[in-house]
Design an enzyme around this catalytic site. Structure first.
Site, PDB file in Angstrom:
ATOM      1  CE  LYS A  65      42.599  41.219  36.458  1.00 58.40           C
ATOM      2  NZ  LYS A  65      42.480  41.811  37.286  1.00 58.40           N
ATOM      3  CD  GLU A  75      40.468  24.995  39.152  1.00 53.10           C
ATOM      4  OE1 GLU A  75      39.555  24.425  39.341  1.00 53.10           O
ATOM      5  OE2 GLU A  75      41.520  24.456  39.279  1.00 53.10           O
ATOM      6  CB  CYS A 114      36.145  28.644  45.176  1.00 58.73           C
ATOM      7  SG  CYS A 114      38.100  27.880  45.876  1.00 58.73           S
ATOM      8  CD  GLU A 154      31.237  31.103  45.645  1.00 61.98           C
ATOM      9  OE1 GLU A 154      31.129  31.603  44.141  1.00 61.98           O
ATOM     10  OE2 GLU A 154      31.900  30.040  45.795  1.00 61.98           O
TER      11      GLU A 154
HETATM   12  P1  NAD Z   1      35.659  37.656  39.352  1.00 63.49           P
HETATM   13  O1  NAD Z   1      35.039  36.953  38.499  1.00 63.49           O
HETATM   14  O2  NAD Z   1      35.061  39.070  39.180  1.00 63.49           O
HETATM   15  O3  NAD Z   1      36.895  38.545  38.730  1.00 63.49           O
HETATM   16  C1  NAD Z   1      38.197  37.712  38.853  1.00 63.49           C
HETATM   17  C2  NAD Z   1      39.452  37.989  38.092  1.00 63.49           C
HETATM   18  O4  NAD Z   1      39.085  38.241  36.474  1.00 63.49           O
HETATM   19  C3  NAD Z   1      39.596  39.629  38.362  1.00 63.49           C
HETATM   20  O5  NAD Z   1      41.248  39.677  38.376  1.00 63.49           O
HETATM   21  C4  NAD Z   1      38.960  40.003  37.908  1.00 63.49           C
HETATM   22  O6  NAD Z   1      39.781  41.243  36.906  1.00 63.49           O
HETATM   23  C5  NAD Z   1      39.022  39.061  36.288  1.00 63.49           C
HETATM   24  N1  NAD Z   1      37.488  39.535  34.850  1.00 63.49           N
HETATM   25  C6  NAD Z   1      36.306  40.425  35.286  1.00 63.49           C
HETATM   26  N2  NAD Z   1      36.101  40.822  34.357  1.00 63.49           N
HETATM   27  C7  NAD Z   1      37.007  40.040  33.414  1.00 63.49           C
HETATM   28  C8  NAD Z   1      36.843  40.089  31.845  1.00 63.49           C
HETATM   29  N3  NAD Z   1      35.053  40.299  31.158  1.00 63.49           N
HETATM   30  N4  NAD Z   1      37.802  39.615  31.253  1.00 63.49           N
HETATM   31  C9  NAD Z   1      39.042  38.999  31.717  1.00 63.49           C
HETATM   32  N5  NAD Z   1      38.942  39.375  33.070  1.00 63.49           N
HETATM   33  C10 NAD Z   1      38.079  39.360  33.697  1.00 63.49           C
HETATM   34  O7  NAD Z   1      35.967  36.393  41.008  1.00 63.49           O
HETATM   35  P2  NAD Z   1      36.377  37.212  41.939  1.00 63.49           P
HETATM   36  O8  NAD Z   1      35.533  38.461  42.845  1.00 63.49           O
HETATM   37  O9  NAD Z   1      37.997  38.359  41.508  1.00 63.49           O
HETATM   38  O10 NAD Z   1      36.875  36.115  42.751  1.00 63.49           O
HETATM   39  C11 NAD Z   1      35.656  35.417  43.472  1.00 63.49           C
HETATM   40  C12 NAD Z   1      34.857  34.097  42.573  1.00 63.49           C
HETATM   41  O11 NAD Z   1      35.868  33.342  42.060  1.00 63.49           O
HETATM   42  C13 NAD Z   1      34.208  33.111  43.563  1.00 63.49           C
HETATM   43  O12 NAD Z   1      33.153  32.940  42.356  1.00 63.49           O
HETATM   44  C14 NAD Z   1      35.119  32.066  43.325  1.00 63.49           C
HETATM   45  O13 NAD Z   1      33.836  30.868  44.181  1.00 63.49           O
HETATM   46  C15 NAD Z   1      35.627  31.982  42.678  1.00 63.49           C
HETATM   47  N6  NAD Z   1      36.727  31.063  43.139  1.00 63.49           N
HETATM   48  C16 NAD Z   1      37.229  30.361  42.520  1.00 63.49           C
HETATM   49  C17 NAD Z   1      38.279  29.456  42.352  1.00 63.49           C
HETATM   50  C18 NAD Z   1      38.411  27.712  42.441  1.00 63.49           C
HETATM   51  O14 NAD Z   1      39.972  27.600  41.836  1.00 63.49           O
HETATM   52  N7  NAD Z   1      37.352  27.094  41.803  1.00 63.49           N
HETATM   53  C19 NAD Z   1      39.125  30.008  43.447  1.00 63.49           C
HETATM   54  C20 NAD Z   1      39.023  31.176  43.883  1.00 63.49           C
HETATM   55  C21 NAD Z   1      37.577  31.776  44.068  1.00 63.49           C
END
Ligand code: NAD
Length: 453
Positions: free
Chosen positions: A154, A229, A263, A356
């Site tokens: 997804k 992650e 991240c 962050e």
């Molecule tokens: P997010 O948590 O809002 O969303 C991530 C994904 O999860 C999206 O596809 C979203 O649709 C899905 N999602 C949201 N709610 C959900 C639920 N209840 N159940 C299942 N899936 C759900 O994050 P974002 O805003 O897309 O990304 C930014 C964040 O990602 C930042 O905190 C960043 O640090 C983190 N990130 C971490 C890494 C790593 O490798 N550690 C890499 C990239 C980004």
């Protein structure tokens, strides 16, 4: 059926419309994936490897197209987007060697022969964020398929286009139907169904720590395996004995790469107090020299933020009267632009220092000595990456061992290298991706004893 309009963040113009999957469609896709798993796991290891290499070749042949699509969808500078498409190819190629090397063990026991097998898990759900749509997809996809699992991915709502195209390329490369499916849709619908459906045996989630906590709790109901992650607030620690010119020249790229939507962004620069004035003098032209602008133009180093809402969120960390030391540039007009911004001095209780930001905003803070630097670096619930700049090898090793974070680089800012393990300490995540051991996260060990008596 819900339609979602994908917006180009550099122009604010619609790119295309995508149909979001419903919970029922997601369940049907998971069931197709579970059926495809029965034959995919039985594909001979050499043939699975060959198919992954064909998939990598197909991605390579379309790398320019994928890069252009990412630039349109995510606003990534074309050079960066090309690297990202190359990362998909490289990760698939790296793990294409795995099926033929997934050896178990033979363990000496009395009365028989004991062997272990690394068995695939079944359907794997990949939930991908919007900041690096292609690389993050590939980090789960490559090892999951290599180990014999099928994948339902997804993408994030705002950035589905490259994942959808990569799924078409998989079919063109000869991967059997339903071995890899991409379902665009909402996290609360498609993501939630992946977490809830019992046929999904593993979730790989990359995203915010907040959503990661919910996913982990949801997976607990089925004792579903999970890799997380999550967020970061990493430190770039610069000691007085470092190559200060190089440290200052590279620091902006360690945090403003992908407009800070990374991240691994080193969003807290910690500088030994005795050199902080000199460091700031060198940092200013480096920040002002970042080429911010049209991501499709050659030479652009930083593009826009992903959305208007995200720009508003980032801007909330720099309110009226914030201690802005200096800023870079950003275009006027349409697009979700935000200039690279350096805050100093900041208090260690400030939101900009503790949270962050996920945008091009960095704080600079002085430290007294090695112990102080390590204490400041560790004073966060996160632990994803970080950098150490010093000319003293012993100090580099001591500080690297002292900082509670999963990925450190000394006198450089490298984080993600597909040959080596990547993941977070503390609230930055659970488990590791990439590197030689990633297959462990997509298999369970089976032990078989065969009596000889
Ligand atoms: P997010 O948590 O809002 O969303 C991530 C994904 O999860 C999206 O596809 C979203 O649709 C899905 N999602 C949201 N709610 C959900 C639920 N209840 N159940 C299942 N899936 C759900 O994050 P974002 O805003 O897309 O990304 C930014 C964040 O990602 C930042 O905190 C960043 O640090 C983190 N990130 C971490 C890494 C790593 O490798 N550690 C890499 C990239 C980004």
């Amino acid at each position: 059926m819900t339609q979602y309009t994908v917006i180009n963040p550099a122009t604010e113009q619609p790119v295309t419309t995508v149909t979001h999957a419903s919970a029922e469609e997601t369940a049907a896709a998971i069931e197709r994936s579970a059926r495809a798993y029965e034959s995919w796991r039985a594909v001979a290891p050499g043939d699975r490897g060959r198919l992954l290499r064909a998939f990598a070749a197909e991605v390579d042949a379309h790398a320019d197209e994928l890069a252009a699509l990412e630039t349109q969808n995510s606003g990534h500078p074309l050079g960066a987007a090309s690297w990202e498409a190359g990362q998909v190819r490289d990760v698939l190629t790296y793990y294409s060697a795995a099926p033929e090397r997934m050896t178990g063990r033979q363990i000496p026991v009395p009365g028989g022969l004991d062997v272990t097998f690394a068995e695939p898990l079944g359907v794997v759900g990949l939930i991908v964020p919007w900041n690096f749509p292609m690389p993050i997809l590939s980090w789960g996809l490559g090892p999951a398929l290599a180990a014999g699992n099928t994948v339902v991915a997804k993408p994030a709502e705002m950035t589905p286009l490259t994942a959808m195209r990569i799924a078409e390329l998989a079919l063109d490369a000869g991967l059997p139907e339903y071995v890899f499916q991409v379902l665009p849709g909402k996290g609360s619908v498609v993501g939630q169904q992946l977490v809830d459906h019992p046929a999904v045996r593993k979730i790989v989630f990359t995203g915010s720590t907040e959503v990661g906590q919910q996913i982990m709790a949801g997976c607990a109901r089925h004792i579903k395996r999970v890799t997380l992650e999550l967020g970061g607030k990493s430190a770039n620690i610069v000691f007085a004995d470092a190559d200060i010119e190089k440290a200052a020249a590279t620091a902006p790229y360690a945090v403003f790469d992908n407009a800070g939507q990374d991240c691994c962004a080193r969003s807290r620069i910690l500088v030994q107090a005795s050199i902080i004035d000199r460091f700031m003098e060198l940092l200013e032209p480096a920040v002002q020299g970042i080429r911010v602008g049209d991501p499709a133009a050659a030479g652009t180093e930083m593009g826009p933020l992903i959305s208007a809402a995200h720009r508003e969120h980032v801007a909330s960390y720099v309110p009226e009267g914030a201690p802005v030391a200096f800023r870079g540039s950003a275009p006027d007009g349409p697009g979700f632009w935000y200039p690279p911004t350096v805050l100093a001095p900041v208090r260690t209780a400030d939101r900009a220092y503790t949270e962050e930001i996920f945008g091009p905003v960095v704080t600079v803070t002085p430290f007294a000595d090695e112990a102080d630097a390590v204490a400041l670096a560790n004073d966060t619930p996160y632990g994803l990456s970080g950098s150490i700049w010093t000319g003293n090898v012993g100090r580099a090793i001591r500080v690297a061992r002292g900082v509670e974070t999963g990925n450190l680089s000394v006198n450089s800012h490298s984080s993600v290298r597909y040959w080596t393990p990547f993941g977070g300490f503390k609230q930055s995540g659970l488990g590791r991706e990439l590197g030689p051991d990633a297959l462990d996260a997509f298999t369970d060990t089976k032990n078989v004893f065969i009596a000889t008596d």
